[in-house]
Design a protein around this motif. Structure first.
Motif, PDB file in Angstrom:
ATOM      1  N   ASP A 118     -82.700  28.590  -1.812  1.00  0.00           N
ATOM      2  CA  ASP A 118     -83.345  29.633  -1.023  1.00  0.00           C
ATOM      3  C   ASP A 118     -83.832  29.051   0.301  1.00  0.00           C
ATOM      4  N   ASN A 119     -83.518  29.720   1.406  1.00  0.00           N
ATOM      5  CA  ASN A 119     -83.879  29.209   2.727  1.00  0.00           C
ATOM      6  C   ASN A 119     -85.374  29.004   2.916  1.00  0.00           C
ATOM      7  N   GLY A 120     -86.201  29.651   2.117  1.00  0.00           N
ATOM      8  CA  GLY A 120     -87.640  29.475   2.232  1.00  0.00           C
ATOM      9  C   GLY A 120     -88.126  28.146   1.685  1.00  0.00           C
ATOM     10  N   HIS A 121     -87.268  27.380   1.053  1.00  0.00           N
ATOM     11  CA  HIS A 121     -87.656  26.101   0.462  1.00  0.00           C
ATOM     12  C   HIS A 121     -87.332  24.967   1.427  1.00  0.00           C
ATOM     13  N   ALA A 122     -88.289  24.113   1.683  1.00  0.00           N
ATOM     14  CA  ALA A 122     -88.063  22.958   2.552  1.00  0.00           C
ATOM     15  C   ALA A 122     -86.887  22.144   2.018  1.00  0.00           C
ATOM     16  N   GLY A 123     -86.020  21.743   2.905  1.00  0.00           N
ATOM     17  CA  GLY A 123     -84.851  20.960   2.534  1.00  0.00           C
ATOM     18  C   GLY A 123     -83.609  21.790   2.272  1.00  0.00           C
ATOM     19  N   ALA A 124     -83.769  23.100   2.149  1.00  0.00           N
ATOM     20  CA  ALA A 124     -82.604  23.961   1.945  1.00  0.00           C
ATOM     21  C   ALA A 124     -81.777  23.977   3.228  1.00  0.00           C
ATOM     22  N   VAL A 125     -80.483  24.139   3.067  1.00  0.00           N
ATOM     23  CA  VAL A 125     -79.583  24.219   4.215  1.00  0.00           C
ATOM     24  C   VAL A 125     -78.727  25.466   4.084  1.00  0.00           C
ATOM     25  N   HIS A 126     -78.100  25.843   5.187  1.00  0.00           N
ATOM     26  CA  HIS A 126     -77.125  26.923   5.130  1.00  0.00           C
ATOM     27  C   HIS A 126     -75.989  26.596   6.072  1.00  0.00           C
ATOM     28  N   VAL A 127     -74.880  27.260   5.878  1.00  0.00           N
ATOM     29  CA  VAL A 127     -73.702  27.093   6.723  1.00  0.00           C
ATOM     30  C   VAL A 127     -73.585  28.356   7.559  1.00  0.00           C
ATOM     31  N   ALA A 128     -73.360  28.214   8.865  1.00  0.00           N
ATOM     32  CA  ALA A 128     -73.153  29.359   9.746  1.00  0.00           C
ATOM     33  C   ALA A 128     -71.701  29.342  10.201  1.00  0.00           C
ATOM     34  N   ILE A 129     -71.012  30.445   9.983  1.00  0.00           N
ATOM     35  CA  ILE A 129     -69.578  30.539  10.282  1.00  0.00           C
ATOM     36  C   ILE A 129     -69.360  31.653  11.298  1.00  0.00           C
ATOM     37  N   ASP A 130     -68.695  31.337  12.410  1.00  0.00           N
ATOM     38  CA  ASP A 130     -68.310  32.365  13.368  1.00  0.00           C
ATOM     39  C   ASP A 130     -67.195  33.208  12.773  1.00  0.00           C
ATOM     40  N   VAL A 131     -67.318  34.518  12.928  1.00  0.00           N
ATOM     41  CA  VAL A 131     -66.308  35.440  12.407  1.00  0.00           C
ATOM     42  C   VAL A 131     -66.009  36.500  13.456  1.00  0.00           C
ATOM     43  N   THR A 132     -64.860  37.130  13.314  1.00  0.00           N
ATOM     44  CA  THR A 132     -64.550  38.337  14.064  1.00  0.00           C
ATOM     45  C   THR A 132     -64.372  39.449  13.041  1.00  0.00           C
ATOM     46  N   GLY A 133     -64.643  40.670  13.435  1.00  0.00           N
ATOM     47  CA  GLY A 133     -64.511  41.784  12.490  1.00  0.00           C
ATOM     48  C   GLY A 133     -65.518  41.704  11.371  1.00  0.00           C
ATOM     49  N   LEU A 134     -66.786  41.515  11.726  1.00  0.00           N
ATOM     50  CA  LEU A 134     -67.836  41.332  10.720  1.00  0.00           C
ATOM     51  C   LEU A 134     -67.921  42.505   9.752  1.00  0.00           C
ATOM     52  N   ASP A 135     -67.819  43.729  10.257  1.00  0.00           N
ATOM     53  CA  ASP A 135     -67.957  44.893   9.365  1.00  0.00           C
ATOM     54  C   ASP A 135     -66.855  44.917   8.304  1.00  0.00           C
ATOM     55  N   ALA A 136     -65.620  44.645   8.700  1.00  0.00           N
ATOM     56  CA  ALA A 136     -64.510  44.620   7.742  1.00  0.00           C
ATOM     57  C   ALA A 136     -64.698  43.489   6.736  1.00  0.00           C
ATOM     58  N   LEU A 137     -65.159  42.336   7.215  1.00  0.00           N
ATOM     59  CA  LEU A 137     -65.399  41.208   6.311  1.00  0.00           C
ATOM     60  C   LEU A 137     -66.497  41.554   5.312  1.00  0.00           C
ATOM     61  N   LEU A 138     -67.555  42.202   5.759  1.00  0.00           N
ATOM     62  CA  LEU A 138     -68.622  42.590   4.832  1.00  0.00           C
ATOM     63  C   LEU A 138     -68.136  43.587   3.791  1.00  0.00           C
ATOM     64  N   THR A 139     -67.280  44.494   4.187  1.00  0.00           N
ATOM     65  CA  THR A 139     -66.702  45.419   3.206  1.00  0.00           C
ATOM     66  C   THR A 139     -65.943  44.642   2.149  1.00  0.00           C
ATOM     67  N   ARG A 140     -65.126  43.685   2.588  1.00  0.00           N
ATOM     68  CA  ARG A 140     -64.321  42.885   1.654  1.00  0.00           C
ATOM     69  C   ARG A 140     -65.202  42.043   0.732  1.00  0.00           C
ATOM     70  N   VAL A 141     -66.233  41.371   1.288  1.00  0.00           N
ATOM     71  CA  VAL A 141     -67.050  40.518   0.422  1.00  0.00           C
ATOM     72  C   VAL A 141     -67.848  41.347  -0.574  1.00  0.00           C
ATOM     73  N   ARG A 142     -68.283  42.537  -0.161  1.00  0.00           N
ATOM     74  CA  ARG A 142     -68.989  43.410  -1.113  1.00  0.00           C
ATOM     75  C   ARG A 142     -68.056  43.848  -2.234  1.00  0.00           C
ATOM     76  N   GLU A 143     -66.798  44.162  -1.902  1.00  0.00           N
ATOM     77  CA  GLU A 143     -65.817  44.530  -2.933  1.00  0.00           C
ATOM     78  C   GLU A 143     -65.580  43.387  -3.913  1.00  0.00           C
ATOM     79  N   GLU A 144     -65.762  42.155  -3.464  1.00  0.00           N
ATOM     80  CA  GLU A 144     -65.607  40.975  -4.320  1.00  0.00           C
ATOM     81  C   GLU A 144     -66.861  40.686  -5.144  1.00  0.00           C
ATOM     82  N   GLY A 145     -67.906  41.466  -4.934  1.00  0.00           N
ATOM     83  CA  GLY A 145     -69.150  41.256  -5.674  1.00  0.00           C
ATOM     84  C   GLY A 145     -70.066  40.222  -5.062  1.00  0.00           C
ATOM     85  N   VAL A 146     -69.792  39.805  -3.822  1.00  0.00           N
ATOM     86  CA  VAL A 146     -70.637  38.830  -3.136  1.00  0.00           C
ATOM     87  C   VAL A 146     -71.950  39.509  -2.740  1.00  0.00           C
TER      88      VAL A 146
END
Length: 151
Positions: A81-109
């Motif tokens: 969880d990002n609220g915990h000290a030491g946690a990290v995250h990966v930031a990825i540049d994307v195009t077509g964010l809305d379409a990607l979000l539709t796809r990841v939601r369909e995958e259960g992400v």
């Protein structure tokens, strides 16, 4: 520092994580390896460890995501969880964010919110949103603003 070479993420199931980063997000699988022996024991600090390793390259750019599954490593599970000290995250540049979000939601992400527009700083004007990878690591999807015509 000159550039980011790669970001390493320790995962609980390499195959499941590869499916997420390659099939779901569209990365390129550069290969998988199993590493063990005295050199791996020394570099990881885990005598007798087997490390399952894979690299994923994004469609543009040089940075890589390294996925590592430590077979026989610690049984402890970190809460990323990002609220915990030491946690990290990966930031990825994307195009077509809305379409990607539709796809990841369909995958259960899990998508943590609707996208927001960053108001200032290096990401000013970018649309950003966090999704969770299979081990609950935050993956920030960043859609840069569209170029302004005539600029």
């Amino acid at each position: 520092m000159t550039s980011v070479n790669h970001v390493g993420i320790t995962v609980s199931d390499l195959d499941r994580s590869l499916d997420f980063y390659v099939r779901v997000l569209g990365g390129e699988h550069l290969g998988s390896w199993e590493r063990s022996g005295p050199r791996i024991d020394a570099v990881t600090g885990y005598p007798g460890i087997l490390v399952r390793q894979a690299f994923v390259r994004l469609s543009e750019g040089r940075a890589l995501i390294e996925l590592l599954q430590y077979v026989g490593g610690s049984a402890d599970v970190v809460d990323p969880d990002n609220g915990h000290a030491g946690a990290v995250h990966v930031a990825i540049d994307v195009t077509g964010l809305d379409a990607l979000l539709t796809r990841v939601r369909e995958e259960g992400v899990v998508v943590l919110s609707e996208p927001i527009v960053a108001g200032d700083g290096p990401l000013e004007g970018c649309r950003v949103v966090y999704v969770l990878d299979p081990d609950r690591v935050r993956v920030e999807l960043v859609e840069p603003p569209a170029p302004v015509a005539g600029a």
